[in-house]
Scaffold this motif. Structure first.
Motif, PDB file in Angstrom:
ATOM      1  N   LEU A 210       0.860  -1.176   0.000  1.00  0.00           N
ATOM      2  CA  LEU A 210       0.000   0.000   0.000  1.00  0.00           C
ATOM      3  C   LEU A 210       0.894   1.223   0.000  1.00  0.00           C
ATOM      4  CD1 LEU A 210      -3.307   0.576   1.915  1.00  0.00           C
ATOM      5  CD2 LEU A 210      -1.646   2.415   1.662  1.00  0.00           C
ATOM      6  N   ILE A 211       0.832   1.988  -1.073  1.00  0.00           N
ATOM      7  CA  ILE A 211       1.624   3.211  -1.193  1.00  0.00           C
ATOM      8  C   ILE A 211       0.776   4.347  -0.639  1.00  0.00           C
ATOM      9  CG2 ILE A 211       2.846   4.756  -2.750  1.00  0.00           C
ATOM     10  CD1 ILE A 211       3.270   2.436  -4.642  1.00  0.00           C
ATOM     11  N   ALA A 212       1.113   4.782   0.571  1.00  0.00           N
ATOM     12  CA  ALA A 212       0.298   5.764   1.285  1.00  0.00           C
ATOM     13  C   ALA A 212       0.441   7.145   0.675  1.00  0.00           C
ATOM     14  CB  ALA A 212       0.692   5.791   2.756  1.00  0.00           C
ATOM     15  N   ASP A 213      -0.508   7.988   0.993  1.00  0.00           N
ATOM     16  CA  ASP A 213      -0.463   9.376   0.575  1.00  0.00           C
ATOM     17  C   ASP A 213      -0.345  10.255   1.822  1.00  0.00           C
ATOM     18  OD1 ASP A 213      -0.465  11.468  -1.285  1.00  0.00           O
ATOM     19  OD2 ASP A 213      -2.633  11.687  -1.209  1.00  0.00           O
ATOM     20  N   ASN A 214      -1.467  10.642   2.398  1.00  0.00           N
ATOM     21  CA  ASN A 214      -1.437  11.619   3.481  1.00  0.00           C
ATOM     22  C   ASN A 214      -1.447  10.997   4.863  1.00  0.00           C
ATOM     23  OD1 ASN A 214      -1.498  13.963   1.787  1.00  0.00           O
ATOM     24  ND2 ASN A 214      -3.610  13.400   1.301  1.00  0.00           N
ATOM     25  N   ALA A 215      -0.943  11.780   5.822  1.00  0.00           N
ATOM     26  CA  ALA A 215      -0.950  11.398   7.229  1.00  0.00           C
ATOM     27  C   ALA A 215      -2.321  11.706   7.833  1.00  0.00           C
ATOM     28  CB  ALA A 215       0.162  12.152   7.968  1.00  0.00           C
ATOM     29  N   GLY A 216      -2.392  11.665   9.169  1.00  0.00           N
ATOM     30  CA  GLY A 216      -3.579  12.109   9.879  1.00  0.00           C
ATOM     31  C   GLY A 216      -4.809  11.296   9.586  1.00  0.00           C
ATOM     32  N   ARG A 217      -5.911  11.978   9.254  1.00  0.00           N
ATOM     33  CA  ARG A 217      -7.212  11.335   9.085  1.00  0.00           C
ATOM     34  C   ARG A 217      -7.327  10.549   7.784  1.00  0.00           C
ATOM     35  NH1 ARG A 217     -11.273  15.672   9.166  1.00  0.00           N
ATOM     36  NH2 ARG A 217     -12.763  13.991   8.802  1.00  0.00           N
ATOM     37  N   TYR A 247       6.889  15.854   2.965  1.00  0.00           N
ATOM     38  CA  TYR A 247       6.680  16.047   1.538  1.00  0.00           C
ATOM     39  C   TYR A 247       5.218  16.428   1.321  1.00  0.00           C
ATOM     40  CZ  TYR A 247       7.475  14.478  -3.408  1.00  0.00           C
ATOM     41  OH  TYR A 247       7.635  14.382  -4.763  1.00  0.00           O
ATOM     42  N   TYR A 248       4.979  17.367   0.424  1.00  0.00           N
ATOM     43  CA  TYR A 248       3.614  17.759   0.061  1.00  0.00           C
ATOM     44  C   TYR A 248       2.712  18.018   1.269  1.00  0.00           C
ATOM     45  CZ  TYR A 248       4.048  17.141  -4.999  1.00  0.00           C
ATOM     46  OH  TYR A 248       4.390  17.287  -6.322  1.00  0.00           O
ATOM     47  N   VAL A 249       3.185  18.765   2.223  1.00  0.00           N
ATOM     48  CA  VAL A 249       2.459  19.222   3.408  1.00  0.00           C
ATOM     49  C   VAL A 249       2.038  18.085   4.329  1.00  0.00           C
ATOM     50  CG1 VAL A 249       0.503  20.546   4.311  1.00  0.00           C
ATOM     51  CG2 VAL A 249       1.621  21.284   2.223  1.00  0.00           C
ATOM     52  N   SER A 250       1.230  17.163   3.824  1.00  0.00           N
ATOM     53  CA  SER A 250       0.629  16.178   4.715  1.00  0.00           C
ATOM     54  C   SER A 250       1.013  14.742   4.388  1.00  0.00           C
ATOM     55  CB  SER A 250      -0.898  16.319   4.697  1.00  0.00           C
ATOM     56  OG  SER A 250      -1.382  16.263   3.376  1.00  0.00           O
ATOM     57  N   ASP A 251       1.948  14.528   3.485  1.00  0.00           N
ATOM     58  CA  ASP A 251       2.303  13.163   3.116  1.00  0.00           C
ATOM     59  C   ASP A 251       2.887  12.409   4.302  1.00  0.00           C
ATOM     60  OD1 ASP A 251       1.564  14.083   0.622  1.00  0.00           O
ATOM     61  OD2 ASP A 251       3.083  12.909  -0.415  1.00  0.00           O
ATOM     62  N   ALA A 252       2.555  11.130   4.373  1.00  0.00           N
ATOM     63  CA  ALA A 252       2.887  10.321   5.544  1.00  0.00           C
ATOM     64  C   ALA A 252       4.350   9.895   5.549  1.00  0.00           C
ATOM     65  CB  ALA A 252       1.997   9.089   5.585  1.00  0.00           C
ATOM     66  N   THR A 253       4.994  10.016   6.712  1.00  0.00           N
ATOM     67  CA  THR A 253       6.327   9.484   6.984  1.00  0.00           C
ATOM     68  C   THR A 253       6.191   8.377   8.040  1.00  0.00           C
ATOM     69  OG1 THR A 253       6.759  11.016   8.801  1.00  0.00           O
ATOM     70  CG2 THR A 253       7.314  11.778   6.567  1.00  0.00           C
ATOM     71  N   HIS A 254       7.310   7.748   8.362  1.00  0.00           N
ATOM     72  CA  HIS A 254       7.276   6.696   9.378  1.00  0.00           C
ATOM     73  C   HIS A 254       6.816   7.269  10.721  1.00  0.00           C
ATOM     74  CE1 HIS A 254       9.422   2.833  10.999  1.00  0.00           C
ATOM     75  NE2 HIS A 254       8.160   2.888  11.337  1.00  0.00           N
ATOM     76  N   ILE A 312       7.795  -4.504  -5.858  1.00  0.00           N
ATOM     77  CA  ILE A 312       6.378  -4.366  -6.204  1.00  0.00           C
ATOM     78  C   ILE A 312       5.915  -5.507  -7.099  1.00  0.00           C
ATOM     79  CG2 ILE A 312       4.789  -2.935  -7.552  1.00  0.00           C
ATOM     80  CD1 ILE A 312       6.062  -0.497  -6.240  1.00  0.00           C
ATOM     81  N   ALA A 313       6.800  -5.983  -7.964  1.00  0.00           N
ATOM     82  CA  ALA A 313       6.442  -7.094  -8.849  1.00  0.00           C
ATOM     83  C   ALA A 313       6.119  -8.354  -8.055  1.00  0.00           C
ATOM     84  CB  ALA A 313       7.585  -7.369  -9.829  1.00  0.00           C
ATOM     85  N   ALA A 314       6.699  -8.487  -6.867  1.00  0.00           N
ATOM     86  CA  ALA A 314       6.472  -9.677  -6.044  1.00  0.00           C
ATOM     87  C   ALA A 314       5.163  -9.613  -5.259  1.00  0.00           C
ATOM     88  CB  ALA A 314       7.645  -9.869  -5.083  1.00  0.00           C
ATOM     89  N   ALA A 315       4.509  -8.459  -5.235  1.00  0.00           N
ATOM     90  CA  ALA A 315       3.277  -8.300  -4.474  1.00  0.00           C
ATOM     91  C   ALA A 315       2.085  -8.869  -5.236  1.00  0.00           C
ATOM     92  CB  ALA A 315       3.030  -6.832  -4.159  1.00  0.00           C
ATOM     93  N   THR A 316       1.114  -9.383  -4.500  1.00  0.00           N
ATOM     94  CA  THR A 316      -0.133  -9.836  -5.107  1.00  0.00           C
ATOM     95  C   THR A 316      -0.910  -8.644  -5.667  1.00  0.00           C
ATOM     96  OG1 THR A 316      -0.212 -11.575  -3.432  1.00  0.00           O
ATOM     97  CG2 THR A 316      -2.219 -11.183  -4.700  1.00  0.00           C
ATOM     98  N   LEU A 317      -0.879  -7.535  -4.932  1.00  0.00           N
ATOM     99  CA  LEU A 317      -1.575  -6.317  -5.334  1.00  0.00           C
ATOM    100  C   LEU A 317      -0.876  -5.132  -4.699  1.00  0.00           C
ATOM    101  CD1 LEU A 317      -4.076  -4.856  -6.631  1.00  0.00           C
ATOM    102  CD2 LEU A 317      -5.220  -5.147  -4.411  1.00  0.00           C
ATOM    103  N   THR A 318      -0.770  -4.049  -5.452  1.00  0.00           N
ATOM    104  CA  THR A 318      -0.312  -2.777  -4.910  1.00  0.00           C
ATOM    105  C   THR A 318      -1.472  -1.792  -4.959  1.00  0.00           C
ATOM    106  OG1 THR A 318       1.980  -3.111  -5.605  1.00  0.00           O
ATOM    107  CG2 THR A 318       1.290  -0.845  -5.168  1.00  0.00           C
ATOM    108  N   ILE A 319      -1.823  -1.235  -3.798  1.00  0.00           N
ATOM    109  CA  ILE A 319      -2.836  -0.188  -3.729  1.00  0.00           C
ATOM    110  C   ILE A 319      -2.113   1.155  -3.701  1.00  0.00           C
ATOM    111  CG2 ILE A 319      -4.644   0.870  -2.318  1.00  0.00           C
ATOM    112  CD1 ILE A 319      -5.447  -1.882  -1.368  1.00  0.00           C
ATOM    113  N   VAL A 320      -2.440   2.001  -4.644  1.00  0.00           N
ATOM    114  CA  VAL A 320      -1.825   3.321  -4.769  1.00  0.00           C
ATOM    115  C   VAL A 320      -2.842   4.344  -4.291  1.00  0.00           C
ATOM    116  CG1 VAL A 320      -0.929   5.001  -6.412  1.00  0.00           C
ATOM    117  CG2 VAL A 320      -0.316   2.597  -6.654  1.00  0.00           C
ATOM    118  N   LYS A 321      -2.511   5.041  -3.219  1.00  0.00           N
ATOM    119  CA  LYS A 321      -3.440   5.955  -2.572  1.00  0.00           C
ATOM    120  C   LYS A 321      -3.216   7.399  -3.017  1.00  0.00           C
ATOM    121  CE  LYS A 321      -6.082   6.157  -0.121  1.00  0.00           C
ATOM    122  NZ  LYS A 321      -5.965   6.486   1.297  1.00  0.00           N
TER     123      LYS A 321
END
Length: 395
Positions: A210-217, A247-254, A312-321
């Protein structure tokens, strides 16, 4: 896998057209972000001078090079900095200029420089305010009622929670209008949700990226969806891709993942159960967090490096958020909306699902009737207003 060569390339989005959405981001949103960051911390004179210089550069100047001793100068050179520095922000690809703006913003506040501000996320106050908002309490409390619903309803609710959670994007909120979508047009302009579930059957042994986008809610419902998939046995292992730096104001980090996880475990009721399940999944390796440098690259996913492509090629599915990841997935181009999603994502090294609310001009995969209804009802506002969303899957 379909051959994209039959699909003519559409024009790359620039920010040079007054009145266009990219132009408004460069001319209005970026200066607003600089002002927001300036007020978020008691930065000293050095940081204020650097922020003022970046503001002036955005308004009337040109793209400046990174300092000669910047740790990632060579990487950014490979990503196009040598060709783009010295030019107007609006004369280079919008995806590139947006990404480089945030890199320069971190430079201005000393994020990468040895000193007291090193590693301090300039967007953290806004992220925490988002995470601690009363609306988050309400959303987490709703999990208690959801627990009594049939399994398929729970699946759908958590998938759509992850999808629509993107509305919480902090950067978008800085300049968003309050116009609501017309009732004559569907909130979901494309829905391949059933295909997504077919790729992750119960009691499978799937690996999910799962390639996350924003943090928070937004990140909270992403984590809830992962917890649900792990608990059902639809996913044996999940890899959560986040940004290696703010990155990009609200993008999620660890760090944002950990904040969200603590928020869940400290909540009452079902939310805490989800939180503790995720905590356990991280400790035993069923959930891992990845922060690849390419996550902050100003480039489409077609240019991803070999190690990331292999993973990513080894994953069953990649969800891009999210919106930015969608732009990187299909290419930040002004495609005709009916351009097949399967063709512009043929480069991607495995099955991929896009969950995205619409907050930029880029769109593919619509049927002609849906596009016509949207245009008739809303002109082109449907592309950028955040009131429509999509679930698109390429198997």
């Amino acid at each position: 896998m379909p051959d994209r060569s039959d699909t003519p390339l559409a024009p790359v989005l620039l920010g040079d057209e007054p009145g266009s959405f990219p132009h408004s981001v460069l001319a209005e949103r970026h200066p607003a972000i600089i002002r927001q960051v300036r007020e978020s911390f008691p930065y000293g004179p050095e940081q204020h001078r650097a922020l003022d210089a970046l503001l002036a550069s955005c308004a009337k100047g040109v793209i400046e090079p990174l300092p000669a001793d910047a740790h990632d100068r060579e990487r950014w050179s490979a990503w196009g900095a040598d060709a783009h520095t010295g030019r107007s922000w609006s004369d280079v690809p919008w995806l590139w200029s947006e990404s480089y703006f945030y890199r320069q913003l971190l430079e201005a506040v000393g994020y990468f420089t040895t000193g007291p501000w090193q590693g301090i996320d300039p967007f953290r106050p806004s992220k925490l305010a988002e995470l601690d908002a009363p609306e988050t309490d309400e959303e987490l409390a709703a999990l208690d009622a959801l627990a009594d619903r049939p399994a398929d309803e729970q699946d759908r609710a958590l998938l759509h929670g992850s999808l629509w959670g993107n509305r919480a994007d902090l950067g978008f909120r800085l300049s968003a209008t309050r116009d609501e979508a017309s009732s004559d047009t569907p909130p979901l302009v494309a829905d391949d949700g059933e295909t997504l579930w077919c790729l992750l059957p119960p009691s499978g042994s799937a690996t999910l990226c799962l390639i996350a986008d924003n943090a928070g809610r937004e990140l909270v419902p992403d984590l809830l969806l992962i917890a649900r998939l792990l608990a059902q046995g639809r996913v044996e292992r999940a890899i959560l891709h986040v940004k290696p730096y703010p990155y990009y104001v609200s993008d999620a980090t660890h760090a944002d993942v950990l904040d969200a996880l603590r928020r869940l475990t400290a909540a009452p009721g079902a939310a805490a159960t989800y939180g503790h399940a995720l905590w356990s999944a991280m400790t035993d390796g069923r959930l891992t967090v990845r922060a690849h440098p390419f996550s902050c690259a100003p480039l489409p996913y077609a240019a991803m490096p070999g190690d990331l492509r292999e993973e990513i090629a080894a994953a069953t599915l990649t969800i891009v958020k999210g919106d930015l990841n969608y732009r990187r997935l299909v290419g930040d181009r002004l495609w005709p909306p009916t351009t097949p999603f399967t063709e512009v994502t043929a480069h991607f090294p495995g099955p991929v699902a896009a969950l995205r609310t619409l907050k930029s001009d880029v769109i593919t995969g619509l049927d002609a009737g849906t596009e016509a209804a949207l245009v008739e009802a809303e002109g082109q506002k449907w592309r950028t207003g955040g009131t429509h969303a999509l679930i698109q899957v390429r198997t």
